[in-house]
Design a protein around this motif. Sequence first.
Motif, mmCIF file in Angstrom:
data_model
loop_
_atom_site.group_PDB
_atom_site.id
_atom_site.type_symbol
_atom_site.label_atom_id
_atom_site.label_comp_id
_atom_site.label_asym_id
_atom_site.label_seq_id
_atom_site.Cartn_x
_atom_site.Cartn_y
_atom_site.Cartn_z
ATOM 1 N N ALA A 9 8.485 1.861 -4.173
ATOM 2 C CA ALA A 9 9.086 0.910 -3.236
ATOM 3 C C ALA A 9 9.856 1.594 -2.122
ATOM 4 N N PRO A 14 13.394 -1.748 3.336
ATOM 5 C CA PRO A 14 12.071 -2.323 3.081
ATOM 6 C C PRO A 14 10.965 -1.724 3.944
ATOM 7 N N ILE A 17 8.651 1.461 2.533
ATOM 8 C CA ILE A 17 7.514 1.396 1.611
ATOM 9 C C ILE A 17 6.280 1.840 2.398
ATOM 10 N N GLY A 21 1.332 0.508 -0.047
ATOM 11 C CA GLY A 21 2.174 -0.213 -0.995
ATOM 12 C C GLY A 21 2.491 -1.605 -0.511
ATOM 13 N N GLN A 22 2.773 -1.751 0.777
ATOM 14 C CA GLN A 22 3.058 -3.069 1.357
ATOM 15 C C GLN A 22 1.846 -3.991 1.236
ATOM 16 N N LEU A 25 1.443 -5.072 -2.370
ATOM 17 C CA LEU A 25 2.490 -6.019 -2.749
ATOM 18 C C LEU A 25 2.175 -7.415 -2.221
ATOM 19 N N TYR A 33 9.037 -5.795 -11.003
ATOM 20 C CA TYR A 33 9.850 -4.883 -10.207
ATOM 21 C C TYR A 33 11.094 -4.445 -10.959
ATOM 22 N N VAL A 38 15.379 -1.815 -6.981
ATOM 23 C CA VAL A 38 14.503 -2.168 -5.866
ATOM 24 C C VAL A 38 15.183 -3.210 -4.986
ATOM 25 N N LEU A 42 12.095 -6.753 -0.503
ATOM 26 C CA LEU A 42 10.669 -6.441 -0.601
ATOM 27 C C LEU A 42 9.871 -7.585 -1.217
ATOM 28 N N LEU A 80 6.360 -2.341 -9.441
ATOM 29 C CA LEU A 80 7.116 -1.842 -8.303
ATOM 30 C C LEU A 80 8.332 -1.052 -8.772
ATOM 31 N N THR A 82 11.440 1.879 -7.810
ATOM 32 C CA THR A 82 12.244 2.381 -6.709
ATOM 33 C C THR A 82 11.854 3.809 -6.331
ATOM 34 N N GLY A 110 5.803 6.953 -3.155
ATOM 35 C CA GLY A 110 6.792 6.350 -2.269
ATOM 36 C C GLY A 110 7.786 7.385 -1.774
#
Length: 252
Positions: A9, A14, A17, A21-22, A25, A33, A38, A42, A80, A82, A110
Motif C-alpha cells: 500500500a 495514498p 501506491i 496496486g491501485q 485495488l 487490509y 494502512v 486507500l 493490502l 502497509t 510497494g
Amino acid sequence: MMNVFFVGAGPGDPELITVKGQRLLGQADIIIYAGSLVNPALLSLAKNGAAIYNSASMTLDEVIAVVEQGVKENKLVVRLHTGDPSIYGAIQEQMDKLAGKSIAFEVIPGVSSFLATAAALKQEYTLPDVSQTVIITRLEGRTPVPEKEKLVKLASHEATMCIFLSVHMLDNVVKELIDGGYPAETPVAIVQKASWPDQKIYRGALKTIAQIARENNIDRTAMIVVGKVLDTNYALSRLYAPEFGHMFREAK
C-alpha cells in the motif's frame, strides 16, 4: 487466471501506491487490509460492492479462510499490506498457507516507510566515503532477533541504519548502538508517520534523541535513522565526474 494479490500500500500517502496496486485495488471483489497501519483513504479506491475486511481483528486462519472462499467463488482478492509487504509484513506465513492449498498468488511491491523516510529527510542513505551500506532492522521485542543480528552487534559497522518498530524502546536502542560502536555524537533522525499529512521530523544525536522523543511524546509509527550520512561531508559521486568515462559518456 490469477485471483490473489498481495499489494504493497505504500507508507501512507495514498498516491504512493503503485499504479498496478491501485488498479488491482479498484478491481478487487475482496480486500483484506492491515487496518492498524494502512491509510483508510486507500479504501476509497474500492469498487462499489467490494467486501472489505480489517485484518487487525483477524487471525491468520481467518484471513486465509476469506481468501480461500474468495478463490472458490472466482473472486479477485487483494491482501493490502502497509509499505512493502516483504519487510515486517508477516506475509511469508500467509503465502505458505496458500501454497499448501495450491492457491496461486502474486506479490505487488510497494514503497517502504524507510524509503519514504529518506524522502522526508531529503537524504541519501549511501554517500561516498561515508556509508555504502544500509541496515534495515529492529530492536528485539515480542519478536525475537537472532543473536548475531542484535543492534549491539550490527552497530560495529557504523553503517546507515533504519530501525523499524522500536521507537517505543528508544532508550534501549540508544544503549545498544552506543555499546556496539556508534559514537554518542552520531546523528539520528526520527520520522513519525512518513508521507502522511501529519508527518513530523525530529533530529538529534544518539546521546540526545531519547530525551527529544520523550518531550514530543513519540512512541509509535516512527522510523529511526542512525548514521553519519545525516550530517557530514562526503565525496562527490564518481559517476558524474568529468574525468570518469563510461559507456554513455567519454571522459573529458
